[in-house]
Design a protein around this motif. Structure first.
Motif, mmCIF file in Angstrom:
data_model
loop_
_atom_site.group_PDB
_atom_site.id
_atom_site.type_symbol
_atom_site.label_atom_id
_atom_site.label_comp_id
_atom_site.label_asym_id
_atom_site.label_seq_id
_atom_site.Cartn_x
_atom_site.Cartn_y
_atom_site.Cartn_z
ATOM 1 N N THR A 260 5.464 6.362 4.403
ATOM 2 C CA THR A 260 5.038 4.983 4.145
ATOM 3 C C THR A 260 4.921 4.240 5.470
ATOM 4 O OG1 THR A 260 7.321 4.154 3.910
ATOM 5 C CG2 THR A 260 6.226 4.932 1.918
ATOM 6 N N ASN A 261 3.766 3.609 5.698
ATOM 7 C CA ASN A 261 3.517 2.851 6.932
ATOM 8 C C ASN A 261 3.633 1.358 6.616
ATOM 9 O OD1 ASN A 261 2.945 5.224 8.451
ATOM 10 N ND2 ASN A 261 0.907 5.272 7.539
ATOM 11 N N TYR A 262 4.789 0.807 6.912
ATOM 12 C CA TYR A 262 5.172 -0.526 6.455
ATOM 13 C C TYR A 262 4.230 -1.626 6.935
ATOM 14 C CZ TYR A 262 8.342 -4.454 5.449
ATOM 15 O OH TYR A 262 8.893 -5.622 4.993
ATOM 16 N N ASP A 265 0.242 -1.034 5.486
ATOM 17 C CA ASP A 265 -0.049 -1.010 4.042
ATOM 18 C C ASP A 265 -0.747 0.278 3.633
ATOM 19 O OD1 ASP A 265 1.018 -3.561 4.113
ATOM 20 O OD2 ASP A 265 -0.914 -4.577 4.023
ATOM 21 N N THR A 266 -0.285 1.383 4.211
ATOM 22 C CA THR A 266 -0.855 2.684 3.876
ATOM 23 C C THR A 266 0.252 3.705 3.652
ATOM 24 O OG1 THR A 266 -1.009 3.401 6.191
ATOM 25 C CG2 THR A 266 -2.958 2.300 5.248
ATOM 26 N N VAL A 267 -0.145 4.776 3.000
ATOM 27 C CA VAL A 267 0.698 5.960 2.853
ATOM 28 C C VAL A 267 -0.095 7.147 3.364
ATOM 29 C CG1 VAL A 267 1.701 7.555 1.164
ATOM 30 C CG2 VAL A 267 2.103 5.095 0.957
ATOM 31 N N VAL A 283 -2.288 1.206 -0.107
ATOM 32 C CA VAL A 283 -1.388 0.849 -1.209
ATOM 33 C C VAL A 283 -1.144 -0.651 -1.157
ATOM 34 C CG1 VAL A 283 -0.339 3.131 -1.430
ATOM 35 C CG2 VAL A 283 0.611 1.512 0.219
ATOM 36 N N PRO A 287 4.684 -1.260 2.228
ATOM 37 C CA PRO A 287 5.314 -0.139 1.528
ATOM 38 C C PRO A 287 6.591 0.291 2.237
ATOM 39 C CG PRO A 287 3.418 0.610 2.781
ATOM 40 C CD PRO A 287 3.405 -0.883 2.850
ATOM 41 N N GLN A 288 7.680 0.206 1.518
ATOM 42 C CA GLN A 288 8.975 0.418 2.153
ATOM 43 C C GLN A 288 9.614 1.759 1.811
ATOM 44 O OE1 GLN A 288 12.525 -1.754 3.834
ATOM 45 N NE2 GLN A 288 12.250 -2.707 1.859
ATOM 46 N N VAL A 290 9.632 5.634 -0.756
ATOM 47 C CA VAL A 290 8.835 6.583 -1.531
ATOM 48 C C VAL A 290 9.757 7.610 -2.180
ATOM 49 C CG1 VAL A 290 8.407 7.928 0.572
ATOM 50 C CG2 VAL A 290 6.997 8.334 -1.455
ATOM 51 N N ILE A 301 5.527 4.726 -4.725
ATOM 52 C CA ILE A 301 5.649 3.945 -3.493
ATOM 53 C C ILE A 301 6.118 2.532 -3.835
ATOM 54 C CG2 ILE A 301 4.489 3.186 -1.399
ATOM 55 C CD1 ILE A 301 4.368 6.256 -1.913
ATOM 56 N N ASN A 303 6.287 -1.186 -2.874
ATOM 57 C CA ASN A 303 5.595 -2.157 -2.023
ATOM 58 C C ASN A 303 6.364 -3.472 -2.024
ATOM 59 O OD1 ASN A 303 3.313 -0.359 -1.585
ATOM 60 N ND2 ASN A 303 2.741 -0.812 -3.702
#
Length: 359
Positions: A260-262, A265-267, A283, A287-288, A290, A301, A303
């Motif tokens: 998760t790339n906080y 906003d991507t995974v 996403v 996103p914090q 998974v 995920i 969010n």
């Protein structure tokens, strides 16, 4: 929030010769070679998460909210007992670790010396490991709780800002030290530190492949993942990912790493063997955390910024559903039988319970 913080120099460099840093490929939504079935379901083998001999139940593309449990002041870390009957929740606006009976919703509290943040259980569920630190970065430690007696066994002093701990397949406890750019490893019998591994700034999360040979750390400020040989504890490789990787999960077959790339906003989904990018997926906001379904078909995920859960079909990397949860969701945990997902809602002061399979 817990994401800001300076970097410190690691104490012992444990990088293997020939280590390299690679740039992540450009954004893509092209499916990897996962043998996707219609509807984006990954054709991964069914697993037996509970060790009963039965295959993992098929996971839902859209989990169903079945309950919300009012709990504490600011629930953060969460984990589930091996028998699926108990959840443990760290309340980061108190000094309480909540022990919740799933069936009755009865809640007991174990007091710890400082603010609890994140949790990990031993394989047999007998020991709960709780990372501790205050907002001013004092009180750094690892609390060890006897889950049968529901008593604090020991508090170990750690480096600054210990984040999500992980129990390795050999039982050792690996603790990412956010403000120390390192991982500290603790022996489960002596409860003393036995090793340190230096990684790029600043590690948040650790996961292991199911065979226990490889560990991955999410290094938030450097936007890198470290690949660690678990036996000799050397970093074999650091590779670039999206901005601010926060949490990680590995599929039950050990073939895919989900990141998760906080702040992006991507995974991203990578091959665990060669770290090849397979999917990059938009996403919700921030996103914090998974979790992956027990059958390996879906990634769930959390969010934090959009108060919902994105469900990704790992076969083709599509978001197949979005499910609302509570206010400011933080961390999730799936029950070992694969049937329930628990999401801590930090500002909502609740734990959202979702059904992830057909009953």
């Amino acid at each position: 929030m817990l994401l800001a913080g300076g970097s410190y120099v690691g104490v012992r460099l444990a990088l293997a010769r020939g280590e390299q840093t690679e740039a992540a490929p450009e954004r893509t939504v092209t499916p990897g070679q996962t043998g996707a079935q219609p509807g984006g379901e990954a054709s991964v083998p069914a697993t037996d998460p509970a060790g009963t001999g039965a295959p993992a139940p098929p996971s839902l593309a859209k989990p169903v909210v079945v309950d919300r449990i009012n709990l504490g002041q600011e629930p953060e870390g969460v984990t589930v007992s091996p028998d699926n009957k108990t959840i443990y929740v760290a309340d980061q606006n108190s000094k309480d670790v909540h022990v919740v009976d799933v069936a009755s919703k009865k809640v007991d509290v174990v007091k710890v010396p400082n603010t609890p943040r994140f949790l990990a259980l031993s394989a047999d569920g007998g020991r709960l490991y709780v990372t501790l630190f205050e907002n001013n970065f004092t009180g750094n430690g690892l609390a060890v709780i006897d889950t049968a007696k529901r008593e604090l066994v020991k508090t170990i002093r750690t480096g600054p800002r210990p984040f999500e701990p992980a129990v390795a397949p050999d039982g050792t406890v690996w603790v990412p030290i956010h403000n120390g750019a390192r991982v500290e490893i603790y022996d489960p019998q002596s409860l003393t530190e036995t090793a340190r591994i230096s990684v790029p700034p600043n590690p948040h999360w650790i996961v292991f492949t199911p065979d226990g040979t490889t560990a991955f750390t999410a290094n938030h400020e450097s936007s890198q993942i470290s690949v660690v040989n678990a036996s000799d504890r050397l970093v074999r490789k650091n590779f670039k990912v999206g901005r601010s990787p926060h949490a990680l999960a590995v599929t039950p077959d050990g073939e895919r790493l989900v990141v998760t790339n906080y702040d992006q906003d991507t995974v991203e989904v990578y091959d665990t063997g060669d770290q090849r990018l397979i999917h990059k997926v938009d996403v919700g906001r921030e996103p914090q955390a998974v979790m992956i379904s027990a059958d390996g078909r879906h990634a769930y995920i959390v969010n934090e910024g959009s108060d919902n859960l994105s469900v990704i079909a790992l076969g083709d990397g599509r978001v197949v559903s979005t499910v609302g949860v509570g206010d400011s969701p933080r961390v999730n945990a799936i029950s070992p039988d694969g049937r329930r997902l628990y999401v801590t809602d930090g500002q909502g002061k609740t734990v959202t319970v979702l059904r992830t399979t057909e009953e």
